[in-house]
Motif scaffolding. Structure first.
Motif, short mmCIF file in Angstrom:
data_model
loop_
_atom_site.label_atom_id
_atom_site.label_comp_id
_atom_site.label_asym_id
_atom_site.label_seq_id
_atom_site.Cartn_x
_atom_site.Cartn_y
_atom_site.Cartn_z
N ALA A 1 40.37 10.87 -3.14
CA ALA A 1 40.28 12.13 -3.87
C ALA A 1 40.92 13.24 -3.05
CB ALA A 1 38.82 12.46 -4.16
N THR A 2 41.62 14.14 -3.73
CA THR A 2 42.31 15.21 -3.01
C THR A 2 41.95 16.61 -3.50
OG1 THR A 2 44.20 15.06 -4.54
CG2 THR A 2 44.30 13.73 -2.51
N ASP A 3 41.15 16.72 -4.56
CA ASP A 3 40.82 18.04 -5.09
C ASP A 3 40.10 18.90 -4.05
OD1 ASP A 3 38.70 16.26 -5.26
OD2 ASP A 3 37.86 17.16 -7.06
N TRP A 4 39.26 18.28 -3.26
CA TRP A 4 38.50 19.03 -2.25
C TRP A 4 39.35 19.43 -1.05
CZ3 TRP A 4 37.00 16.70 2.64
CH2 TRP A 4 37.53 15.41 2.82
N LEU A 5 40.59 18.91 -1.00
CA LEU A 5 41.49 19.20 0.11
C LEU A 5 42.64 20.13 -0.29
CD1 LEU A 5 41.79 15.56 1.51
CD2 LEU A 5 40.68 17.47 2.69
N ALA A 6 42.60 20.63 -1.51
CA ALA A 6 43.76 21.34 -2.08
C ALA A 6 44.31 22.43 -1.19
CB ALA A 6 43.39 21.89 -3.45
N THR A 7 43.44 23.15 -0.47
CA THR A 7 43.90 24.27 0.38
C THR A 7 43.83 23.95 1.87
OG1 THR A 7 41.69 25.27 0.38
CG2 THR A 7 43.21 25.95 -1.37
N ASP A 8 43.54 22.70 2.18
CA ASP A 8 43.41 22.32 3.59
C ASP A 8 44.80 22.17 4.20
OD1 ASP A 8 41.48 21.04 5.77
OD2 ASP A 8 43.31 19.85 5.68
N PRO A 9 45.06 22.82 5.34
CA PRO A 9 46.41 22.79 5.92
C PRO A 9 46.84 21.42 6.44
CG PRO A 9 44.88 23.91 7.40
CD PRO A 9 44.16 23.70 6.10
N VAL A 10 45.90 20.62 6.94
CA VAL A 10 46.25 19.28 7.43
C VAL A 10 46.68 18.40 6.27
CG1 VAL A 10 45.37 17.22 8.60
CG2 VAL A 10 44.72 19.49 9.42
N TYR A 11 45.92 18.46 5.19
CA TYR A 11 46.27 17.68 4.00
C TYR A 11 47.60 18.13 3.41
CZ TYR A 11 46.56 16.66 -0.96
OH TYR A 11 47.03 16.30 -2.20
N THR A 12 47.78 19.44 3.23
CA THR A 12 48.99 19.93 2.58
C THR A 12 50.24 19.62 3.40
OG1 THR A 12 48.58 22.14 3.50
CG2 THR A 12 47.82 21.73 1.26
N TYR A 13 50.14 19.72 4.71
CA TYR A 13 51.28 19.37 5.58
C TYR A 13 51.65 17.90 5.39
CZ TYR A 13 54.11 19.04 9.84
OH TYR A 13 55.13 18.83 10.73
N LYS A 14 50.64 17.06 5.44
CA LYS A 14 50.87 15.63 5.32
C LYS A 14 51.39 15.27 3.94
CE LYS A 14 48.44 11.27 6.35
NZ LYS A 14 47.12 10.68 6.74
N ARG A 15 50.79 15.83 2.90
CA ARG A 15 51.20 15.52 1.54
C ARG A 15 52.62 16.00 1.27
NH1 ARG A 15 48.78 13.50 -3.22
NH2 ARG A 15 50.59 13.10 -4.55
N ASN A 16 52.97 17.18 1.74
CA ASN A 16 54.33 17.68 1.55
C ASN A 16 55.35 16.79 2.25
OD1 ASN A 16 53.49 19.85 0.01
ND2 ASN A 16 53.37 21.26 1.75
N MET A 17 55.02 16.30 3.43
CA MET A 17 55.93 15.42 4.15
C MET A 17 56.14 14.13 3.37
SD MET A 17 55.66 13.96 8.04
CE MET A 17 54.15 13.07 7.66
N ILE A 18 55.06 13.56 2.82
CA ILE A 18 55.15 12.33 2.04
C ILE A 18 56.02 12.55 0.81
CG2 ILE A 18 53.81 10.74 0.59
CD1 ILE A 18 51.44 11.25 2.56
N ASP A 19 55.76 13.63 0.09
CA ASP A 19 56.49 13.90 -1.16
C ASP A 19 57.96 14.20 -0.90
OD1 ASP A 19 54.13 13.48 -2.54
OD2 ASP A 19 53.66 15.62 -2.76
N GLN A 20 58.22 14.99 0.13
CA GLN A 20 59.62 15.34 0.43
C GLN A 20 60.42 14.12 0.86
OE1 GLN A 20 59.43 18.55 3.28
NE2 GLN A 20 58.35 19.91 1.84
N ALA A 21 59.77 13.18 1.51
CA ALA A 21 60.47 11.97 1.94
C ALA A 21 60.53 10.92 0.83
CB ALA A 21 59.78 11.38 3.17
N GLY A 22 59.83 11.15 -0.27
CA GLY A 22 59.84 10.20 -1.38
C GLY A 22 59.16 8.89 -1.05
#
Length: 275
Positions: A83-104
């Protein structure tokens, strides 16, 4: 029936083909946590990384290797159901998720699947890494019972675990000089009392080797047994340390099944240090 790990070749292998390969002949529970967490099923695979935990380091290694599919035993987002809704504004999660998405990168969770292989793929990998294949005297869905060729001590078994798994330490309850002949091997979070205590009672087990479990259950049972004069012992290896070998074995099998793409196992260093 098609061999679970039969070779397959594809010039443009897609994520969904690997998922189908992993899940063939497997019936998953309705509440399974196994899913494609990121990415899409139809994307073409440029490389596969298999790991226990898709940590920041593992994702960086996948990007460096040009791999865009990570097959992981655990979730990348710090909870069992991803689940990720509880992490929506967490900086560790957003950094990691953005890296995953940007790398495809596509991340597929292979948790329930591999535990439902016959034998359990995670336990099999640990037994294989330890070189105990010929010692297995009984096997259930939750444990492998091993009978050592001759009596040994908990200290000697602990040393084997450290050497074969590359560990700096393990934790022991019951005393390092306790003599043992039969041990029950339980990976991951199977070290709790409702699983381990019946093994000691009914299977004549001298030693429990587990990943982890509640510390007020099995360790306390072992402590009381020793106080009463019964020689029993417990070795806690660590959750990741007990389950990573199973994912390593899966990587080897996927490399054989899909020779057209590079498959590698990425080992993460232990999360805890003793100081």
């Amino acid at each position: 029936m098609k061999d679970q790990f039969s070779p397959e070749k594809s010039k443009e292998l897609q994520v969904q083909e690997v998922i189908l390969h992993l899940t063939q002949d497997i019936t998953l529970p309705e509440n399974t946590v196994d899913q494609l967490i990121t990415g899409s099923a139809d994307q073409v695979i440029t490389g596969i990384v298999v790991t226990f935990m898709p940590t920041q380091h593992v994702i960086e290694q996948a990007i460096q290797q040009g791999a865009n599919l990570i097959i992981a035993h655990e979730s990348p987002f710090y909870n069992h159901h991803s689940a990720t809704d509880w992490l929506a504004t967490d900086p560790v999660y957003t950094y990691k998720r953005n890296m995953i998405d940007q790398a495809g990168i596509a991340i597929f969770r292979c948790h329930d699947i591999i535990h439902r292989y016959n034998p359990d793929g995670i336990t099999e990998g640990l037994i294989f890494d330890l070189g105990w294949n010929t010692y297995v005297s009984q096997r259930t869905s939750e444990t492998d019972v091993v009978t050592f060729p001759e009596e040994t001590t908990v200290r000697a078994v602990a040393q084997q675990l450290k050497e074969h798994l590359g560990l700096e330490y393990v934790r022991i309850a019951g005393g390092p000089e306790t003599v043992c002949r039969r041990a029950a091997v339980l990976v991951g979070f199977r070290g709790n009392g409702h699983v381990t205590i019946p093994l000691v009672q009914n299977k004549h087990i001298d030693l429990i080797i587990a990943g982890e479990g509640f510390e007020w259950e099995t360790p306390e049972y072992i402590r009381d047994a020793m106080q009463q004069g019964t020689s029993k012992a417990l070795i806690m290896v660590g959750h990741a340390e007990s389950e990573a070998p199973g994912m390593k074995l899966l990587a080897d099998r996927l490399a054989a099944a899909f020779p057209a793409v590079e498959v590698s196992f990425v080992q993460e260093r232990p999360v805890f240090e003793v100081i």
